[in-house]
Scaffold this motif. Structure first.
Motif, PDB file in Angstrom:
ATOM      1  N   ASP A  49      -4.637   1.972  -1.420  1.00 29.18           N
ATOM      2  CA  ASP A  49      -4.318   0.592  -1.810  1.00 29.18           C
ATOM      3  C   ASP A  49      -3.390   0.574  -3.026  1.00 29.18           C
ATOM      4  OD1 ASP A  49      -6.239   1.575  -3.516  1.00 29.18           O
ATOM      5  OD2 ASP A  49      -7.355  -0.315  -3.662  1.00 29.18           O
TER       6      ASP A  49
ATOM      7  N   GLN B 294      -7.764   3.684   2.046  1.00 31.83           N
ATOM      8  CA  GLN B 294      -8.011   2.619   3.020  1.00 31.83           C
ATOM      9  C   GLN B 294      -8.178   3.169   4.432  1.00 31.83           C
ATOM     10  OE1 GLN B 294      -8.302  -0.620   1.719  1.00 31.83           O
ATOM     11  NE2 GLN B 294      -8.238   0.664  -0.104  1.00 31.83           N
TER      12      GLN B 294
ATOM     13  N   LYS C   7       0.842  -1.216   0.000  1.00 31.98           N
ATOM     14  CA  LYS C   7       0.000   0.000   0.000  1.00 31.98           C
ATOM     15  C   LYS C   7       0.871   1.258   0.000  1.00 31.98           C
ATOM     16  CE  LYS C   7      -4.040  -2.122   2.057  1.00 31.98           C
ATOM     17  NZ  LYS C   7      -3.879  -3.186   3.038  1.00 31.98           N
TER      18      LYS C   7
ATOM     19  N   ARG D 245     -11.826   2.201   5.834  1.00 31.19           N
ATOM     20  CA  ARG D 245     -12.735   1.674   4.824  1.00 31.19           C
ATOM     21  C   ARG D 245     -13.348   0.334   5.237  1.00 31.19           C
ATOM     22  NH1 ARG D 245     -13.843   2.429  -0.555  1.00 31.19           N
ATOM     23  NH2 ARG D 245     -14.409   0.505  -1.631  1.00 31.19           N
ATOM     24  N   ASP D 246     -12.530  -0.554   5.784  1.00 31.22           N
ATOM     25  CA  ASP D 246     -13.042  -1.881   6.166  1.00 31.22           C
ATOM     26  C   ASP D 246     -14.095  -1.770   7.264  1.00 31.22           C
ATOM     27  OD1 ASP D 246     -11.454  -3.032   4.304  1.00 31.22           O
ATOM     28  OD2 ASP D 246      -9.815  -3.493   5.689  1.00 31.22           O
TER      29      ASP D 246
END
Lengths: 466, 465
Positions: B393, B404, B71, B416-417
């Protein structure tokens, strides 16, 4: 004084006055009722004696004077009269199309029966003192002829903190009784404050300053800076008149200077943050009104130690809303949580009162109050908010807001406990004068869509900042 | 108590997201912008500041380790021209000098666009008053600390600004004859109606400000002599202009045409103040040398023009040409939408003008930081600077890259997750609330009272509102 004025009046009025007077007893005793004194213990079976507009006595063993009219209080509950902590009640409102924005975008409320011939001239900035009516007095504007008074007495309201409502700086409020023969009879205390309302929108080039929220804020800030300078200039001049130019008399600032407190609007949580900072910056005692998203700022309000007025116009989805127009999560939460705010404030120990915000009929007021009790506000705290809290916020706790010997005889007498669905208001006393609201006034009309609020009073608070 | 649960959840989530902690981001391609690129590099953030950068950085045992293998880490993106998070009107357009109003008073920390900006890697915004007036309102720099109050969002120590505007917008006089927006005719036409008049307004305002400055000096001198003069009136319109004259407040001037740019620089020189940045400045390429000589920054668009007459003579090479002439150039958004992908705007200056990768990234990081006078704190990944960073990413100049994670002061403000994870739960909760309040089932276009929509927005967005 009163007698003389009666002699001078037209015969018809004289007759009316005499006829009215004939029905007024010299004293009234409400015997063996449940008395919620608010200031002290609840008295399950006590007598309240009213004379000359005051509470002459209250207690289980109060002796009933021989000249008193006696009301059998069995099955009745007596509360101090309810106080609306912010409204226009008592200032007669013209028809539904009152709040007409003129070309100058100055909402012209008000009294004139004919429309103002000339729109307000365009304001070019703070120096033009746009939308400033700080010098207007509710005490000079109230009239017993306001058609709303009878309707709201039926919900147990005897008193209102009444403010003029045009412009940004709206004028000096008065605490008034919701009955009287003449406007002047109604005034309990004045001035009790100055209401600020942010008028946002309708801007654009060539229109009147201010149009934005930041313009409204800057304007009020400038006014208070001017007031500081005005006071200092006057002091300097009094101490050193020789060689200094005389400060000009300023009508607007005199009205501001006279106000013991400022009422500032804040409904959403970021508005609460903003207004607490702003109030502190202005260095004047202030009260915050609105607070529907107050549930997210309970601690901050507690810490700020500022009294708050909660709008009884609970946020809800309008009946004619576009079905595609689905509110977001925050709006939904606000609809759910707003009625719970008073209960949370009570638990936190924040002093609060209620205001009608355009809810002007007995059934609607009752419904709105019940909604907050159902959402977790104790009855006792609800009663306090409607009585002693409001009185104390406006500095008249020594004469209003509880059932105590010597206080103003404003009472509401219910069958069943207040806020219960089936309870009814049997009597209302304003300055010791008895009113018996009809059952019809307390029921929503049967069938058909009723108008919940007086359209004339819509947008009363928070103009456009929502 | 049950009704408290949603709030409690929101608070818990917020606390979990942004706890002050020591963070080690490991094995990333670190695009420092000012100190080159570190392959397989690590960055340690302690107490909100970047503590170490390198290939082998050891972290204390309690540090949160973020594995960023494959990343890209870059400094938080900075937008030098934003109107996000303003409540109750971007313009006080009624007057030609609205310097008495202050954006700082009306920051709305609940504006959903703050979160959406974060999701695009944005960490700092220069929030400006609109361009309706020759001399506009006071402006403020914020950090996008989503979930905090308006005051907590203010960028500590950043020099406040004031908005100026030249050209078509400030010379609009209103709509005297027609029923525009159903408001009825404007009571009078606003001055000015020409570009000459715009210059005159600026000149007049600063002449007033100088007189005002002198008036107060006279008063203080008299007090010092032991006299008892009546103090002058404190004027909120002139106070910020005096600050401009004293160099305590930056001027951010909206402009397009080169003749007007030169006019403004001349007026500023004559009155004795500096123009900190020229905003939009689409014809800046014509007068880049003069802009550089004045020491003025330029904040422009990559390829957005022709939306009005004065914005036609534009070129996507503008940023590159001005850069080559020695102007500090940034790319701004001026828009809630554009602010979500400023990294891609930056990429365009490589295509148009052949700037380097680092120069492109600088357009949305260190350059706007310099323009705002905050480059000692943010704008690059350097030891001692704030832990304001974005993890992508892919390379941030790649059109397929996605943000991210975003940190501000070492606090995690976007993930983000986590965002995706919490969506179903949130939708359930919202549905329950809708049912309870009997909201119509019809989903349709879903436009709420606020600009936040429902399905498209993320749980965290609305959780924190």
């Amino acid at each position: 004084m009163r007698m003389r004025s009666v002699y001078l009046m037209l015969p018809a009025l004289l007759w009316a006055s005499v006829a009215l007077r004939a029905e007024v007893p010299s004293a009234i005793a409400i015997k063996d009722a449940h008395v919620v004194t608010v200031s002290g213990e609840d008295l399950p079976k006590a007598t309240v004696i009213l004379r000359d507009g005051l509470i002459q006595d209250v207690g289980a063993n109060a002796s009933i004077p021989p000249d008193a009219w006696v009301i059998d209080g069995a099955g009745l509950t007596v509360y101090p009269g309810f106080i609306n902590a912010l409204s226009t009640w008592g200032i007669p409102q013209p028809g539904p199309n009152r709040a007409v924005a003129t070309a100058g975008n100055v909402p012209q409320q008000a009294a004139p029966a004919t429309p103002a011939p000339n729109p307000a001239p365009r304001s070019h900035g703070p120096e033009d003192r746009p939308q400033t009516y700080s010098f207007e007095r509710a005490a000079d504007m109230v009239e017993p002829s306001d058609s709303r008074l009878e309707a709201v007495r039926a919900a147990g309201f005897t008193t209102s903190a009444t403010f003029p409502n045009r412009g940004i700086v709206e004028g000096l409020g008065a605490l008034i009784d919701l009955a009287g023969e003449r406007g002047r009879d109604m005034v309990i205390a004045q001035p009790i404050g100055q209401q600020i309302e942010f008028r946002v929108g309708g801007g654009g080039m060539g229109r009147s300053f201010p149009s934005s929220l930041m313009g409204n804020i800057a304007y009020v800030r400038q006014l208070y800076l001017d007031l500081g300078q005005y006071k200092q200039a006057k002091e300097t001049y009094v101490a050193h008149p020789n060689g200094n130019r005389r400060p000009e008399y300023d009508h607007d600032l005199e009205g501001l200077a006279e106000s013991p407190r400022l009422l500032l609007p804040a409904d959403e949580c970021q508005q609460v943050d903003r207004i607490l900072n702003f109030g502190r910056e202005l260095k004047v005692p202030f009260v915050v009104y609105g607070l529907h998203e107050g549930y997210r700022r309970i601690d901050e309000l507690k810490q700020a130690n500022v009294p708050v007025l909660i709008s009884l116009k609970w946020p809800e989805r309008p009946k004619d809303a576009d079905p595609n127009d689905i509110p977001n999560y925050r709006d939904l939460l606000m609809q759910e949580q707003a009625p719970a705010v008073p209960g949370m404030l009570a638990k936190a120990g924040v002093k609060f009162a209620f205001y009608s915000d355009g809810v002007d009929s007995a059934p609607d007021l009752k419904k709105a109050l019940k909604k907050t009790v159902d959402a977790g506000l104790s009855r006792a705290d609800a009663i306090r908010a409607l009585t002693v809290n409001a009185a104390e916020i406006y500095g008249v706790g020594d004469r209003l807001g509880s059932i105590e010997k010597g206080k103003i005889a404003n009472l509401v007498v219910t069958k069943g406990e207040a806020f219960d669905d089936k309870s009814t208001v049997e009597y209302v006393f304003v300055d010791g004068k008895e009113f018996q609201p009809s059952k019809e006034q307390q029921q929503p009309p049967q069938g058909g869509e009723r108008r919940g609020t007086n359209p004339a009073d819509e947008g009363d608070a928070n103009g456009g900042v929502n | 108590m049950r009704r408290l649960i949603p709030i409690a959840c929101a608070i818990a989530m917020l606390a979990g997201l942004s706890g002050a902690e020591t963070i080690l981001i490991r094995n990333a391609t670190v695009l420092t912008v000012t100190k080159g690129t570190v392959q397989n590099g690590s960055v340690l953030v302690e107490n909100g500041k970047i503590a170490a950068i390198g290939k082998n950085v050891s972290a204390p045992a309690d540090a949160t380790i973020v594995d960023a293998t494959g990343k890209y880490l870059m400094p938080g993106i900075i937008d030098c021209h934003s109107h996000t998070a303003i409540e109750g009107g971007v313009n006080e357009g009624t007057v030609s000098d609205s310097s008495m109003v202050n954006i700082k008073d009306v920051i709305d920390p609940e504006d959903i666009n703050i979160y959406r900006g974060l999701a695009g890697g944005l960490t700092v915004s220069n929030v400006l008053h609109g361009s309706a007036n020759a001399v506009g309102g006071q402006t403020i720099v914020i950090k996008l600390r989503w979930g905090k109050t308006a005051r907590e969002m203010l960028f500590e120590g950043a020099t406040p600004g004031i908005k100026f505007a030249l050209g078509e917008n400030p010379k609009r006089q209103g709509y005297p004859s027609q029923n525009f927006f159903s408001q009825g005719p404007a009571p009078e036409r606003r001055f000015p109606g020409t570009r000459m008049g715009v210059e005159e307004v600026i000149r007049e305002s600063f002449t007033d400000a100088k007189n005002y400055q002198a008036e107060w000096k006279q008063y203080h001198d008299a007090v010092a002599r032991g006299e008892h003069p009546i103090p002058p009136r404190k004027d909120l319109r002139l106070e910020p202009l005096v600050e401009v004259l004293e160099g305590k407040r930056y001027v951010h001037a909206h402009c397009y045409r080169s003749d007007e740019i030169l006019m403004l620089l001349r007026v500023a020189d004559e009155m004795g103040f500096k123009i900190r940045t020229l905003q939009h400045v689409l014809e800046g390429y014509k007068v880049a040398r003069e802009i550089a000589e004045h020491g003025t920054g330029a904040s422009t668009f990559s390829d957005w023009w022709a939306y009005k007459i004065e914005a036609y003579d534009a070129t996507p090479y503008n940023a590159a040409i001005m850069t080559r002439k020695g102007v500090v150039v940034s790319l701004n958004s001026d828009s809630d939408e554009l602010q979500r992908h400023l990294n891609l705007e930056a990429a365009k200056v490589m295509r148009y003008g052949g700037l380097s990768e680092t120069e492109a990234l600088a357009m949305v990081t260190i350059n706007p930081a310099k323009q705002l006078g905050i480059d000692n704190q943010v704008g690059s990944i350097e030891v001692g600077k704030s832990g304001d960073m974005v993890l992508f990413d892919k390379h941030p100049l790649d059109y397929y890259s996605k943000v991210q994670k975003v940190w501000i002061d070492g606090h995690d403000y976007f993930d983000r997750d986590k965002d995706l994870e919490t969506r179903p739960e949130f939708q359930k909760k919202k549905k329950a609330l809708e049912d309870k309040l009997k909201v119509a089932e019809d989903t349709g276009t879903r436009q709420g009272k606020r600009n936040a929509s429902n399905a498209a927005s993320t749980p965290m967005i609305e959780e924190n509102q």
